[in-house]
Structure formats: C-alpha cells, structure tokens
Design an enzyme around this catalytic site. Sequence first.
Site, PDB file in Angstrom:
ATOM      1  N   GLU A 158       0.820  -1.214   0.000  1.00 52.88           N
ATOM      2  CA  GLU A 158       0.000   0.000   0.000  1.00 52.88           C
ATOM      3  C   GLU A 158       0.854   1.265   0.000  1.00 52.88           C
ATOM      4  OE1 GLU A 158      -0.485  -2.579   1.975  1.00 52.88           O
ATOM      5  OE2 GLU A 158      -2.583  -3.222   1.841  1.00 52.88           O
ATOM      6  N   PHE A 188     -11.410  -7.256  14.202  1.00 54.67           N
ATOM      7  CA  PHE A 188     -10.295  -7.698  13.370  1.00 54.67           C
ATOM      8  C   PHE A 188      -9.998  -6.623  12.319  1.00 54.67           C
ATOM      9  CE2 PHE A 188      -8.810 -10.026   9.522  1.00 54.67           C
ATOM     10  CZ  PHE A 188      -7.567 -10.367  10.025  1.00 54.67           C
ATOM     11  N   GLN A 189      -8.744  -6.238  12.236  1.00 56.60           N
ATOM     12  CA  GLN A 189      -8.268  -5.220  11.288  1.00 56.60           C
ATOM     13  C   GLN A 189      -8.976  -3.882  11.456  1.00 56.60           C
ATOM     14  OE1 GLN A 189      -8.123  -7.106   7.356  1.00 56.60           O
ATOM     15  NE2 GLN A 189      -6.027  -7.724   7.860  1.00 56.60           N
ATOM     16  N   LYS A 239     -17.678  -1.152   5.909  1.00 58.01           N
ATOM     17  CA  LYS A 239     -18.111  -2.164   4.944  1.00 58.01           C
ATOM     18  C   LYS A 239     -19.635  -2.196   4.779  1.00 58.01           C
ATOM     19  CE  LYS A 239     -17.304  -6.886   3.481  1.00 58.01           C
ATOM     20  NZ  LYS A 239     -16.397  -8.025   3.546  1.00 58.01           N
ATOM     21  N   MET A 248      23.944   9.248   2.613  1.00 57.20           N
ATOM     22  CA  MET A 248      23.773  10.554   3.253  1.00 57.20           C
ATOM     23  C   MET A 248      24.087  10.486   4.746  1.00 57.20           C
ATOM     24  SD  MET A 248      23.283  13.648   2.720  1.00 57.20           S
ATOM     25  CE  MET A 248      22.289  14.304   1.392  1.00 57.20           C
TER      26      MET A 248
HETATM   27  C1  LIG Z   1      12.016   5.927   5.524  1.00 55.96           C
HETATM   28  C2  LIG Z   1      13.298   6.595   5.888  1.00 55.96           C
HETATM   29  N1  LIG Z   1      14.108   6.033   6.810  1.00 55.96           N
HETATM   30  C3  LIG Z   1      15.277   6.637   7.147  1.00 55.96           C
HETATM   31  C4  LIG Z   1      15.645   7.828   6.575  1.00 55.96           C
HETATM   32  C5  LIG Z   1      16.949   8.510   6.964  1.00 55.96           C
HETATM   33  N2  LIG Z   1      17.851   8.613   5.815  1.00 55.96           N
HETATM   34  C6  LIG Z   1      17.948   9.725   5.058  1.00 55.96           C
HETATM   35  S1  LIG Z   1      18.984   9.544   3.755  1.00 55.96           S
HETATM   36  C7  LIG Z   1      19.358   7.979   4.200  1.00 55.96           C
HETATM   37  C8  LIG Z   1      20.307   7.162   3.372  1.00 55.96           C
HETATM   38  C9  LIG Z   1      19.704   6.731   2.093  1.00 55.96           C
HETATM   39  O1  LIG Z   1      20.510   5.757   1.484  1.00 55.96           O
HETATM   40  P1  LIG Z   1      20.394   5.451  -0.051  1.00 55.96           P
HETATM   41  O2  LIG Z   1      18.972   5.317  -0.434  1.00 55.96           O
HETATM   42  O3  LIG Z   1      21.281   4.317  -0.381  1.00 55.96           O
HETATM   43  O4  LIG Z   1      20.892   6.805  -0.711  1.00 55.96           O
HETATM   44  P2  LIG Z   1      22.388   7.439  -0.729  1.00 55.96           P
HETATM   45  O5  LIG Z   1      22.425   8.500   0.315  1.00 55.96           O
HETATM   46  O6  LIG Z   1      23.355   6.339  -0.480  1.00 55.96           O
HETATM   47  O7  LIG Z   1      22.497   8.027  -2.097  1.00 55.96           O
HETATM   48  C10 LIG Z   1      18.670   7.613   5.363  1.00 55.96           C
HETATM   49  C11 LIG Z   1      18.802   6.308   6.052  1.00 55.96           C
HETATM   50  C12 LIG Z   1      14.744   8.390   5.646  1.00 55.96           C
HETATM   51  N3  LIG Z   1      14.978   9.562   5.070  1.00 55.96           N
HETATM   52  N4  LIG Z   1      13.599   7.742   5.309  1.00 55.96           N
END
Ligand SMILES: Cc1ncc(C[n+]2csc(CCOP(=O)(O)OP(=O)(O)O)c2C)c(N)n1
Length: 620
Positions: A70, A132-133, A182, A526
């Site tokens: 979803e 449920f749900q 529902k 990042m």
């Molecule tokens: C759902 C979610 N969980 C955690 C984060 C924290 N976060 C921001 S950037 C990042 C790294 C992303 O890694 P990747 O997709 O491999 O991209 P890269 O920075 O390596 O290009 C994380 C863990 C987030 N933004 N969203």
Amino acid sequence: MSKTTTESKSTPIRERAEVGPTMKGSDILVAALEREGVDTIFAYPGGASMELHQALTRSKKIRTILPRHEQGGAFAAEGYARATGRAGVCMATSGPGATNLVTGLADAYLDSIPVVAITGQVPQHMIGKGAFQETDIFGLTLPIVKHSYLVTDVNDIARIVQQAFHIAQTGRPGPVVVDIPKNVQQQRTQPVFSKEINLRGYDPEKKADDVALNETIGLIEKSDRPVLYVGGGIIAGNASEELLRFAEATQIPVTTTLMGIGAFPESHPLSLRWLGMHGTAYANWAVSGEFKKQGDNVLKVAPGADLLLAFGVRFDDRVTGKVEKFCETGTIVHIDIDASELNKNKPANLPIVSDIKYALRRLNEMIQNRPIRKKFSDWHKQTAEWKARAPLRYRVTEEVLKSQHMRDHMGGNSAEVILPQMVIELLYELTRGEAIITTGVGQHQMWAGQYYQYKFPRQFLTSAGLGAMGYGFPAALGAKVARPDRQVVDVDGDGSFLMNVQELATAHIERIAAKALILNNQHLGMVVQWEDRFYEGNRGHTYLGDPENVKQIYPDFVAMAKSFNVPAERVMFRKDLRAALQRMLDSNEPYLLDVITPYTEHVLPFIPTGRTVAEMIYQE
Ligand SMILES: Cc1ncc(C[n+]2csc(CCOP(=O)(O)OP(=O)(O)O)c2C)c(N)n1
Ligand SMILES: [Mg+2]
C-alpha cells in the site's frame, strides 16, 4: 469541476443535481470517482475493501492498478498527482492496509500534493470493539491530512467524494482520507450527484489586493539587490509562465526551493538554481550574503538580497538554516495562498495572502503599464561573478579508491570509477533534459537535483518535506502512467530502492515502462556523509552490504529484477556507462540499471543543520 455556489432553495433539485438508479454504496463510490474524471486508482484489496474492488471491476473508465504494497500505492498516486496536478487516488483495506498508506499521506501533506485516499473500514456496529483489522485511520491521520471523512450514511458517499476531490485540488492542495465502513459499502440507495459544491467556511480563492501588489512594485523600484525565492506553490498554482514573464520584465534573479525545481527554467540566465542546505553557493550568497571566516570572526564580504520576493514558499529549515540569519538584511515580501504560512517560520515585512498565479498576473499587468526603471546591473555583475567562482562541480580524487568495493573491483584504476554526479550529467545529456525524474532520499536525490537541469514544472518529483526513502520507484510508476509520452527515470539509492523493491512486480505486470537507475554505493550514503563530518567516520549501521562477504555487491539487484521479469544490468566501469544508460533509455519496458559508485563522495555545497551560509562547505 463543479462550481462553488451558495445553495439556492429556489432552484429545482433536478437542475442542481442528478439522481441515479438504486445501487450499492460501493458502486456509488465508483460512479462518483468516474464523475471526478479519475482514470487510474492504485488499490490493494482486503476484507473491508473487496466490495469496492468488486465495483471497480465493473468500471469501464477506471484502470485499477494493484501495487505490491500500500505504501507503493500511495507513492504512485502521489507520482501521478505531481506529474499532472490532478488528484492521485489510492485505496486500501482497513487496519494494516490503511496504516500502510500513512507515510504516503504524510508525504503528500508536507509537499502539498493532492491525493484522495479511500480506505475500507470495519462495519459500523464493530467500530470501537477492537474488531479484526480495525484501526481508527481517521484519528491516526488527523494531523497529516487536509481533510478527512468517516462515511456513516450511504446517502453521503456521492457528496463526500465530490467534496474530497474539491478540497484536495483547490487552494493549497493536500491529501484527503475517505474511510468507508463495509456495511455502508453494501447498503443500497439512489445516489444524488450534485452539480454544485457548498462548503461553508472553505474559500480557496484568495486574491491579493492591488494596494499590496503596488507596494511590492514600489519595493522593487527601491531595491538594488532583489531576489525571487520561489517554491512548490508556483508549480501547484500553475504559475510558471507568469513567473517567467515577471522575472524577465523585472530582471530579478530567481532561486527555487527543492519543491520549486522546474518552476523556472534552470538554464535561464536569471536562474540561480536551488538554494538551501545542498543548494548552489551562489543562490545562498545571493539571498544571505557572502562571508569569510577568520578565526572566530565572521566577515561579510558582500551583501545578499535587500529584497526577497518569497512566492509560494514556506521558509523550510532545509532552505533557511539558522532562520534569523537567513536573508538577515533583506525586506521580505511573502505571498502564499495559505495564510497560516505567513509569519510562521520567518516574519515578513509584507505578507500577502493570494493565489500566486493571480498575484503574478496582476503584477505583470502593473509592470506592463509602468515598467520598472531599475536594471540592477551591478547586482547581475555580482551574481555572475559568484556563479563563475563557485559552480556546481566535483573532482575525481584518490579518496574514491578508499571505498572497499572500489578497491575490490577497480584494481586501483581510478580512471574507471563512476562518480554518481557523472551518471546524472550523462543522463541529462542522453535525455536532452526532457525526462521526468523521481528520486529516493539521500545523496543521490541531491545529485539528481544538482546535475540534471530542469526546464519545466512537474519534471522533478521528490519527497522533499518528509524525505521518505522508498518514494522514487513507485512515484515513477505513477508518473509514467500519467505521462506515458515521457521518459520517466527514478534516480535512486540502493537503500531507498530496496524499501519498495516489490513494485518491480507492478511495473512488469502492468507494463509500466518507468526506469530505475540505482546509484549503488552499498551504503546509506547521506548518513555516512554526516558520520564522516560529525562522528569521525564511525559507522553506525550504515553499511548495506554483507559484512561477511564485502567483495560481493549485495544485494544483487539485477538478479532480483530478473526474478520479476524486469530486464536489468549492472555497470561498474566508466567505459561501459554511456552504452548501458542508452540501453536503459531505449527499453520500452521497465528496466533496472545498477550503477556501482563509491561511498566516499560528499554532497556539496553543504550548510550543516541550523548553521548559516558563513559555514557553507563547497568545492572551491
Ligand atoms: C524511511 C526513511 N528512513 C530513514 C531515513 C533517513 N535517511 C535519510 S537519507 C538515508 C540514506 C539513504 O541511502 P540510499 O537510499 O542508499 O541513498 P544514498 O544517500 O546512499 O544516495 C537515510 C537512512 C529516511 N529519510 N527515510
Ligand atoms: Mg546508498
């Protein structure tokens, strides 16, 4: 769309509404969606929504796409909405189905994207019994929706659907939840489809008054260093043409937010590209001034804007850094359709509530009658000097070979290393800047914003406010469904892509030819960057590979894609990149290209959280 009117009792009902034959609530819902012009719905069934799916099978107008999660459905609906401006529609069953939509709703809320989310709910007599749900999705989503409904009467369905679309798409757009028990789906009645909308207290048509707009022009005449700081509001308000005319007539340089990318052509001489934490040095200087650090002292080298025209923006912290220092010496004119944005994050000298298209059109008329005399030539000289001195750029350094997987596979040959920035530049070249780009969240997202130059609105679709990893691929599917005529490429990270990897099935089964271009650095890049800058490079669970077998690129995205019958390829050496990208672009099926990149690169410029432009790190 139906027009807003005050209901007049004197008009006969037949002129104000159309009464349909007796039918089930679920069929009324589908008929109401058809009346709103819905052609696609991303819907995942379950006990509390299968009645709705049965009705969808009877629709000749609506294509029902089954996402494989979803969250994928919600992001796809957003991709559809961002690419078109029309509400994207998603649907889920009660409980876990509904809660899986929540991230998408939060995302649509923060980025002001029109989405209508329909959820099945347990039968009314079970509500509150821990059935449920059963989850209270109305209550759960209250702080992240523009509006929501729990339908308690089958006779309300038609009206509520009409209102939901109206609210989602007008004024400042946003997500609307319609939760339908529902038993209401199963009840029968004669639907009444109104031709009018009567929503007391909801007035989305805001128009600036001429006095305030004249004052804005007076401020432009008085200024020496004006800057237009424009955001997603320009795109949502379909005001790009008016903005271009205004900028050219006034010769005011334009910087956009991440959400505003594409609102103004980035190749235009007046464009300063985007500003903020990872924006261009020259945009940040133009807004807040250029500074030099000398020991503990900070010296202002050159002043920034003395007038900031903030149009359809919200002074987000990723833009402002330390907000008191953001455009500290400038007069601020803030125009927004949502009054609650004015004086929220940053006080404005002249706050104006208005639809931005109307305001710009009116400003353009005023300027046409009485052209701005100023030419701002010294200011243009200054911004040109900044652009020349600190363009977006990167260098190949020996540092890249410190990446373990680079050492393992390159054999010390740094000439063959593919830097992530190069991939985006090449993608830009090969698509002639015409592709719609979606992204995950992380370094790759920032590079996709920096090294691709955008020229039209709704071209760069990214989770900006929420920063939700996993957004890129499902959003690309939604965008491609809406715009099959365009090349749609998801520039993704290995971490982000994995979060909604199941949507490869949706892409293949539904024949949606969106492309996934993974910048695979085997890390949460990042976060790694922040570890390098602020935690002495100590890795806190940011490695995505297999620690037992670091020589292997893990996981094997190519094998994974192939298991979904999606063609895929991996590239590791620079000599192979161009041809591989071309094969991806030439494919008329969904396609995955896994590009192996080092994790040692940092996104620059970089203004650390809460800091000022004086502390900006950039490639000198
Ligand atoms: C759902 C979610 N969980 C955690 C984060 C924290 N976060 C921001 S950037 C990042 C790294 C992303 O890694 P990747 O997709 O491999 O991209 P890269 O920075 O390596 O290009 C994380 C863990 C987030 N933004 N969203
Ligand atoms: Mg990564």
